[in-house]
Scaffold this active site. Structure first.
Site, PDB file in Angstrom:
ATOM      1  CE  LYS A  11      -3.919  -2.279   2.337  1.00 39.85           C
ATOM      2  NZ  LYS A  11      -4.839  -2.180   3.520  1.00 39.85           N
ATOM      3  CE1 TYR A  51      -9.454  -2.574   0.699  1.00 43.72           C
ATOM      4  CE2 TYR A  51      -8.634  -0.774  -0.648  1.00 43.72           C
ATOM      5  CZ  TYR A  51      -8.399  -1.867   0.174  1.00 43.72           C
ATOM      6  OH  TYR A  51      -7.115  -2.252   0.465  1.00 43.72           O
ATOM      7  CG  PHE A  59     -12.870   2.083   7.786  1.00 41.46           C
ATOM      8  CD1 PHE A  59     -12.491   1.560   6.563  1.00 41.46           C
ATOM      9  CD2 PHE A  59     -13.513   1.240   8.686  1.00 41.46           C
ATOM     10  CE1 PHE A  59     -12.743   0.236   6.224  1.00 41.46           C
ATOM     11  CE2 PHE A  59     -13.773  -0.089   8.354  1.00 41.46           C
ATOM     12  CZ  PHE A  59     -13.385  -0.591   7.115  1.00 41.46           C
ATOM     13  CG  ASN A 114      -3.574  -2.314   7.026  1.00 45.46           C
ATOM     14  OD1 ASN A 114      -3.458  -1.931   5.877  1.00 45.46           O
ATOM     15  ND2 ASN A 114      -4.636  -2.966   7.466  1.00 45.46           N
ATOM     16  CG  HIS A 117      -5.362  -6.199  -0.226  1.00 49.73           C
ATOM     17  ND1 HIS A 117      -6.573  -6.046   0.408  1.00 49.73           N
ATOM     18  CD2 HIS A 117      -5.557  -7.135  -1.195  1.00 49.73           C
ATOM     19  CE1 HIS A 117      -7.464  -6.858  -0.169  1.00 49.73           C
ATOM     20  NE2 HIS A 117      -6.872  -7.525  -1.141  1.00 49.73           N
ATOM     21  CD  GLU A 128      -9.247  -8.642  -3.439  1.00 51.70           C
ATOM     22  OE1 GLU A 128     -10.115  -8.399  -2.595  1.00 51.70           O
ATOM     23  OE2 GLU A 128      -8.112  -9.094  -3.144  1.00 51.70           O
TER      24      GLU A 128
HETATM   25  N1  UDP Z   1      -9.437  -0.207   7.677  1.00 50.28           N
HETATM   26  C1  UDP Z   1      -9.475   0.995   8.371  1.00 50.28           C
HETATM   27  N2  UDP Z   1     -10.094   1.044   9.599  1.00 50.28           N
HETATM   28  C2  UDP Z   1     -10.680  -0.064  10.149  1.00 50.28           C
HETATM   29  C3  UDP Z   1     -10.651  -1.272   9.448  1.00 50.28           C
HETATM   30  C4  UDP Z   1     -10.020  -1.317   8.216  1.00 50.28           C
HETATM   31  O1  UDP Z   1      -8.957   2.005   7.900  1.00 50.28           O
HETATM   32  O2  UDP Z   1     -11.237   0.041  11.260  1.00 50.28           O
HETATM   33  C5  UDP Z   1      -8.766  -0.264   6.365  1.00 50.28           C
HETATM   34  C6  UDP Z   1      -7.413  -0.976   6.429  1.00 50.28           C
HETATM   35  O3  UDP Z   1      -6.517  -0.354   5.518  1.00 50.28           O
HETATM   36  C7  UDP Z   1      -7.799  -2.380   6.009  1.00 50.28           C
HETATM   37  C8  UDP Z   1      -8.852  -2.092   4.922  1.00 50.28           C
HETATM   38  O4  UDP Z   1      -9.577  -0.984   5.445  1.00 50.28           O
HETATM   39  O5  UDP Z   1      -6.689  -3.113   5.528  1.00 50.28           O
HETATM   40  C9  UDP Z   1      -9.784  -3.225   4.615  1.00 50.28           C
HETATM   41  O6  UDP Z   1     -10.377  -3.677   5.839  1.00 50.28           O
HETATM   42  P1  UDP Z   1     -10.542  -5.223   6.145  1.00 50.28           P
HETATM   43  O7  UDP Z   1     -11.398  -5.343   7.345  1.00 50.28           O
HETATM   44  O8  UDP Z   1     -10.960  -5.941   4.896  1.00 50.28           O
HETATM   45  O9  UDP Z   1      -9.062  -5.664   6.583  1.00 50.28           O
HETATM   46  P2  UDP Z   1      -7.975  -6.583   5.845  1.00 50.28           P
HETATM   47  O10 UDP Z   1      -8.701  -7.625   5.064  1.00 50.28           O
HETATM   48  O11 UDP Z   1      -7.152  -5.653   4.970  1.00 50.28           O
HETATM   49  O12 UDP Z   1      -7.161  -7.160   6.964  1.00 50.28           O
HETATM   50 MG    MG Z   2     -10.275  -7.521   3.762  1.00 49.77          MG
END
Ligand code: UDP
Ligand code: MG
Length: 139
Positions: A11, A51, A59, A114, A117, A128
Site C-alpha cells: 500500500k 473496496y 472509515f 497497514n 493487502h 482482485e
Molecule cells: N481499515 C481501516 N479502519 C478499520 C478497518 C479497516 O482504515 O477500522 C482499512 C485498512 O486499511 C484495512 C482495509 O480498510 O486493511 C480493509 O479492511 P478489512 O477489514 O478488509 O481488513 P484486511 O482484510 O485488509 O485485513
Molecule cells: Mg479484507
C-alpha cells in the site's frame, strides 16, 4: 496439494517508506512465487470499486484517500494454500494485534495504514487479480 493464487498490494505507506524490497524479500522467502507484478496508482474510482464491500463503513472515505495518495505495488502470488498462508504472513488488520514477525507487525503504522493487502478468499483473489491485471500480464 494444488497451487493456488492470491492477490496483494503493497500500500502507499509501505511504498512511501521504502519498504518494497524488504516486503518482497519476505514474501519470496516465505515460498510465494510472483506471477504478476506492477507499480501503479489507484484512481478514486478504482479504490471505491476495489473496496466497495466497505462503502458503508465509517472509515471508507479515509480508506479511499489513503489508497489513492501514491503508488502501490500490485502482485499476484502463487503457492499451495496461498490465500490462507498469505493472510498468516501479513498478520491481523490492526498491527497492534498482529503476531511477531508478520509483515504488518514489522511495517504497519496503524489499523488504517497497514502496509499490505491480502485477499480473503480464492474467489476474491481471482476478482482482485483480474481487477489489476490483464491475462497477458499474468504468468
Ligand atoms: N481499515 C481501516 N479502519 C478499520 C478497518 C479497516 O482504515 O477500522 C482499512 C485498512 O486499511 C484495512 C482495509 O480498510 O486493511 C480493509 O479492511 P478489512 O477489514 O478488509 O481488513 P484486511 O482484510 O485488509 O485485513
Ligand atoms: Mg479484507
Amino acid at each position: 496439494m494444488a497451487t493456488h493464487r492470491t492477490f496483494t498490494m503493497l500500500k502507499p505507506d509501505a511504498v512511501e517508506k521504502g519498504h518494497i524490497g524488504a516486503i518482497l524479500e519476505k514474501i519470496s522467502a516465505s515460498g510465494f512465487k510472483i506471477v504478476a507484478m506492477k507499480l501503479t496508482q489507484m484512481t478514486q474510482a478504482d479504490a471505491e470499486t476495489f473496496y466497495a464491500i466497505h462503502k458503508e463503513r465509517p472509515f471508507f472515505p479515509e480508506l479511499v484517500t489513503y489508497m489513492t495518495r501514491g503508488p502501490i505495488v500490485a502482485a499476484i502470488l502463487e503457492k499451495e494454500n496461498a490465500v490462507a498462508d498469505f493472510r498468516t504472513l501479513i498478520g491481523a488488520t490492526n498491527p497492534a494485534d498482529a503476531a511477531d514477525g508478520t509483515i504488518r507487525k514489522l511495517y504497519a503504522a496503524s489499523i488504517s495504514e497497514n502496509a499490505v493487502h491480502g485477499s480473503d478468499s480464492d474467489e476474491n483473489a481471482a476478482i482482485e487479480g483480474a481487477f489489476h491485471f490483464s491475462g497477458r500480464e499474468q504468468f
